[in-house]
Design a protein around this motif. Structure first.
Motif, mmCIF file in Angstrom:
data_model
loop_
_atom_site.group_PDB
_atom_site.id
_atom_site.type_symbol
_atom_site.label_atom_id
_atom_site.label_comp_id
_atom_site.label_asym_id
_atom_site.label_seq_id
_atom_site.Cartn_x
_atom_site.Cartn_y
_atom_site.Cartn_z
ATOM 1 N N ASN A 89 0.869 -1.190 0.000
ATOM 2 C CA ASN A 89 0.000 0.000 0.000
ATOM 3 C C ASN A 89 0.901 1.235 0.000
ATOM 4 O O ASN A 89 1.550 1.551 0.999
ATOM 5 N N ALA A 90 0.956 1.927 -1.115
ATOM 6 C CA ALA A 90 1.879 3.054 -1.285
ATOM 7 C C ALA A 90 1.491 4.282 -0.475
ATOM 8 O O ALA A 90 2.259 5.245 -0.407
ATOM 9 N N THR A 91 0.322 4.260 0.161
ATOM 10 C CA THR A 91 -0.084 5.436 0.934
ATOM 11 C C THR A 91 0.799 5.655 2.164
ATOM 12 O O THR A 91 0.743 6.727 2.779
ATOM 13 N N TRP A 92 1.597 4.649 2.516
ATOM 14 C CA TRP A 92 2.528 4.835 3.633
ATOM 15 C C TRP A 92 3.641 5.814 3.274
ATOM 16 O O TRP A 92 4.227 6.437 4.153
ATOM 17 N N ILE A 93 3.962 5.887 2.017
ATOM 18 C CA ILE A 93 5.029 6.776 1.590
ATOM 19 C C ILE A 93 4.643 8.230 1.880
ATOM 20 O O ILE A 93 3.477 8.600 1.811
ATOM 21 N N ASN A 94 5.671 9.018 2.214
ATOM 22 C CA ASN A 94 5.517 10.436 2.544
ATOM 23 C C ASN A 94 4.831 10.690 3.876
ATOM 24 O O ASN A 94 4.304 11.787 4.126
ATOM 25 N N THR A 95 4.816 9.677 4.751
ATOM 26 C CA THR A 95 4.437 9.915 6.143
ATOM 27 C C THR A 95 5.593 10.681 6.798
ATOM 28 O O THR A 95 6.752 10.273 6.708
ATOM 29 N N ASP A 96 5.283 11.785 7.428
ATOM 30 C CA ASP A 96 6.323 12.614 8.043
ATOM 31 C C ASP A 96 6.622 12.114 9.460
ATOM 32 O O ASP A 96 5.819 12.294 10.382
ATOM 33 N N PHE A 97 7.791 11.513 9.615
ATOM 34 C CA PHE A 97 8.161 10.983 10.925
ATOM 35 C C PHE A 97 8.316 12.072 11.982
ATOM 36 O O PHE A 97 8.227 11.790 13.185
ATOM 37 N N LEU A 98 8.570 13.283 11.569
ATOM 38 C CA LEU A 98 8.795 14.353 12.542
ATOM 39 C C LEU A 98 7.498 14.871 13.143
ATOM 40 O O LEU A 98 7.494 15.882 13.846
ATOM 41 N N THR A 99 6.408 14.160 12.890
ATOM 42 C CA THR A 99 5.153 14.452 13.598
ATOM 43 C C THR A 99 4.951 13.483 14.766
ATOM 44 O O THR A 99 3.911 13.521 15.427
ATOM 45 N N TYR A 100 5.952 12.629 14.999
ATOM 46 C CA TYR A 100 5.854 11.604 16.048
ATOM 47 C C TYR A 100 6.891 11.914 17.125
ATOM 48 O O TYR A 100 8.098 11.977 16.858
ATOM 49 N N GLY A 101 6.421 12.147 18.358
ATOM 50 C CA GLY A 101 7.271 12.654 19.426
ATOM 51 C C GLY A 101 8.521 11.836 19.708
ATOM 52 O O GLY A 101 9.630 12.378 19.807
ATOM 53 N N THR A 102 8.370 10.523 19.869
ATOM 54 C CA THR A 102 9.525 9.679 20.191
ATOM 55 C C THR A 102 10.573 9.731 19.093
ATOM 56 O O THR A 102 11.779 9.788 19.350
ATOM 57 N N TYR A 103 10.102 9.740 17.840
ATOM 58 C CA TYR A 103 11.015 9.797 16.707
ATOM 59 C C TYR A 103 11.781 11.121 16.713
ATOM 60 O O TYR A 103 12.989 11.168 16.469
ATOM 61 N N VAL A 104 11.085 12.211 17.001
ATOM 62 C CA VAL A 104 11.723 13.530 17.015
ATOM 63 C C VAL A 104 12.806 13.585 18.089
ATOM 64 O O VAL A 104 13.922 14.083 17.857
ATOM 65 N N GLU A 105 12.487 13.075 19.292
ATOM 66 C CA GLU A 105 13.474 13.053 20.381
ATOM 67 C C GLU A 105 14.735 12.303 19.956
ATOM 68 O O GLU A 105 15.860 12.765 20.192
ATOM 69 N N LEU A 106 14.527 11.145 19.357
ATOM 70 C CA LEU A 106 15.667 10.328 18.972
ATOM 71 C C LEU A 106 16.429 10.938 17.801
ATOM 72 O O LEU A 106 17.668 10.928 17.770
ATOM 73 N N ALA A 107 15.704 11.495 16.836
ATOM 74 C CA ALA A 107 16.358 12.108 15.681
ATOM 75 C C ALA A 107 17.214 13.297 16.113
ATOM 76 O O ALA A 107 18.332 13.494 15.605
ATOM 77 N N GLU A 108 16.726 14.070 17.047
ATOM 78 C CA GLU A 108 17.517 15.198 17.564
ATOM 79 C C GLU A 108 18.794 14.688 18.226
ATOM 80 O O GLU A 108 19.884 15.258 18.041
ATOM 81 N N ALA A 109 18.681 13.591 18.999
ATOM 82 C CA ALA A 109 19.859 13.021 19.653
ATOM 83 C C ALA A 109 20.843 12.460 18.631
ATOM 84 O O ALA A 109 22.061 12.562 18.800
ATOM 85 N N VAL A 110 20.337 11.883 17.543
ATOM 86 C CA VAL A 110 21.205 11.355 16.487
ATOM 87 C C VAL A 110 22.004 12.483 15.849
ATOM 88 O O VAL A 110 23.220 12.368 15.620
ATOM 89 N N LEU A 111 21.346 13.588 15.557
ATOM 90 C CA LEU A 111 22.048 14.712 14.944
ATOM 91 C C LEU A 111 23.069 15.325 15.902
ATOM 92 O O LEU A 111 24.121 15.813 15.473
ATOM 93 N N GLN A 112 22.777 15.296 17.196
ATOM 94 C CA GLN A 112 23.721 15.822 18.181
ATOM 95 C C GLN A 112 24.948 14.929 18.321
ATOM 96 O O GLN A 112 26.082 15.414 18.363
ATOM 97 N N ASN A 113 24.724 13.619 18.402
ATOM 98 C CA ASN A 113 25.817 12.675 18.652
ATOM 99 C C ASN A 113 26.466 12.143 17.383
ATOM 100 O O ASN A 113 27.543 11.571 17.424
ATOM 101 N N LYS A 114 25.746 12.296 16.272
ATOM 102 C CA LYS A 114 26.208 11.793 14.978
ATOM 103 C C LYS A 114 26.565 10.306 15.033
ATOM 104 O O LYS A 114 27.598 9.862 14.559
ATOM 105 N N LYS A 115 25.681 9.554 15.651
ATOM 106 C CA LYS A 115 25.815 8.088 15.688
ATOM 107 C C LYS A 115 24.446 7.465 15.939
ATOM 108 O O LYS A 115 23.510 8.148 16.368
ATOM 109 N N GLY A 116 24.353 6.182 15.635
ATOM 110 C CA GLY A 116 23.083 5.489 15.794
ATOM 111 C C GLY A 116 22.662 5.390 17.248
ATOM 112 O O GLY A 116 23.497 5.244 18.148
ATOM 113 N N ILE A 117 21.354 5.445 17.485
ATOM 114 C CA ILE A 117 20.803 5.396 18.843
ATOM 115 C C ILE A 117 19.592 4.473 18.836
ATOM 116 O O ILE A 117 18.825 4.433 17.871
#
Length: 457
Positions: free
Chosen positions: A234-262
């Motif tokens: 089901n292609a409707t999953w494509i273009n879902t914006d992950f940055l509308t999901y709180g846990t993902y945003v927290e982790l993505a911010e930490a990834v950009l800060q540490n520049k490593k996988g978390i």
């Protein structure tokens, strides 16, 4: 009556028989005192004392044999039982160490797979001279099939970071380059499936509550869901914006800060339920890597977020994220030997979530949410999964317990059997002694009778 007393009586009767009539037993023929009779009485007195001493000695030997029998049997029983207890405790500690080692190695391998895919994506973009976010990896289905198999993951997603102002360009690009979905379905053997069109707009995660934490490094960016492993039906999953999901945003911010996988905390995980259902094939089987959710009704999940870099320069910018979702039940499979049951694991993420698993041979099964262990607190083994060079949103801890079921597998009738064998050895020894004593007594009695008959003549 005891044989010793009987022999003593026989001797006494024999020695105390009356002299022929007309003689005084205390005098001889001339009327003088009978010294021979006195000597005989003294001998009888000594014989009586010796007989009693021998009887007491034999009783003492019997008592020692009985006490030795009871003591040796009891010690054998408890020593063998203690040995079983030691084997149980030693093997449990070995199992616990192995569970901890395998779980850590499994987590490390998942990070390694994520890093490998990230490097491959950066390498492709540099080689082709294309710039993020407008990058589509060729043969993504084949690349991710092995990754899914190795990690036991439910889902792998490559998500570019798109700056505000580029959304229209990205949306047009995603529709034009959506051919990877049909290619992926073809690899899966699902050519009859029509996934539909890729949405021409960005949309939020379905279960997002609208609360998004502050994330300065992600300000004025979106993270659309792009290439997935496996390709969606089901292609409707494509273009879902992950940055509308709180846990993902927290982790993505930490990834950009540490520049490593978390790795994230235990989480409901964005869109997982629908994605997993979508990725089942037509006959209801789960996707190719063989992860079987039947071992747990609803196993807890976490996701690993791995940065994708613009280049291999040390100061390269993070231009995308790899999102790998893994259920925690897969960490506890194939560890114990077949037939070894009853090891319980309490998984804590340090952020308030706890789940309990039980290992039954090669299978790890979810018992439920919370600390549900029924094992021995005295044998608890605690292990930290995260730490060191790896960064995590929360600190994952395993508490491993032995249970009665595991202990019972080490209990047997051997202690009782060995104790009975030792007791029988002592019983046999005592019987041999009794037979020997009876034979000696019988010989003495026969000698006394013979002597009596001889003197009578």
């Amino acid at each position: 009556m005891n044989d010793d007393d009987s022999d003593f009586d026989d001797i006494s009767e024999f020695s105390q028989e009356e002299e022929p009539s007309g003689r005084d037993s205390d005098t001889d023929d001339s009327g003088h005192p009978n010294n021979k009779k006195k000597k005989k009485s003294k001998s009888e007195e000594i014989g009586t004392k010796e007989s009693k001493s021998v009887f007491r000695a034999k009783m003492m030997v019997y008592l020692v044999l009985i006490i030795s029998c009871v003591t040796a049997s009891t010690l054998t029983y408890f020593f063998t039982s203690d040995q079983e207890e030691d084997d149980f405790e030693d093997d449990f500690k070995t199992f616990a160490d192995e569970i901890s080692r395998v779980a850590k190695a499994d987590l490390e391998s998942k990070f390694a797979v994520a890093e490998g895919l990230s490097i491959a994506t950066t390498s492709f973009a540099e080689e082709k001279g294309v710039a993020f976010p407008l990058v589509t990896m060729p043969d993504w289905e084949r690349r991710t099939q092995k990754a899914l198999e190795m990690t036991g993951a439910d889902l792998i997603v490559m998500s570019p970071l798109v700056d505000f102002g580029m959304e229209s360009e990205w949306l047009s690009y995603s529709q034009v380059e959506s051919g990877w979905i049909h290619e992926g379905l073809e690899v899966q053997g699902l050519t009859h499936i029509n996934p539909g069109a890729v949405p021409a707009f960005l949309h939020p995660v379905d279960n997002a509550d609208g609360t998004v934490p502050d994330a300065p490094l992600l300000e004025k960016k979106v993270a659309p869901w792009w290439q997935t492993g496996k390709a969606p039906k089901n292609a409707t999953w494509i273009n879902t914006d992950f940055l509308t999901y709180g846990t993902y945003v927290e982790l993505a911010e930490a990834v950009l800060q540490n520049k490593k996988g978390i790795i994230s905390k235990i989480d409901e995980v964005a869109g997982l339920k629908l994605i997993v259902e979508d990725h089942h094939d037509d006959n209801g089987d789960h996707h190719a890597h063989g992860h079987d959710h039947s071992i747990g009704d609803d196993p807890p999940h976490s996701f690993i977020l791995q940065p994708i870099y613009e280049s291999f320069d040390s100061d390269a910018e993070v231009v995308g994220l790899l999102y790998i979702v893994v259920g925690w039940d897969v960490y506890f499979q194939g560890i114990l030997p077949e037939g070894t049951n009853g090891v319980q694991i309490v998984l804590s993420d340090g952020c308030g979530s706890q789940y309990t698993f039980v290992l039954e041979g090669q299978v790890g099964r979810l018992m439920g949410e919370g600390d549900l262990h029924e094992g021995y607190d005295s044998l608890k083994v605690t292990s930290t999964l995260t730490g060191g060079d790896r960064v995590s949103q929360c600190e994952y801890i395993l508490e491993i317990y032995a249970t009665d079921e595991l202990k019972e597998s080490y209990e047997s009738k051997d202690p009782l059997i060995f104790a009975i064998v030792v007791a029988m050895i002592f019983v046999f020894t005592t019987m041999v002694f009794l037979v020997y004593d009876w034979a000696v007594q019988r010989r003495q009695w026969m000698i006394i009778r013979a002597a009596r008959k001889t003197q009578a003549i």
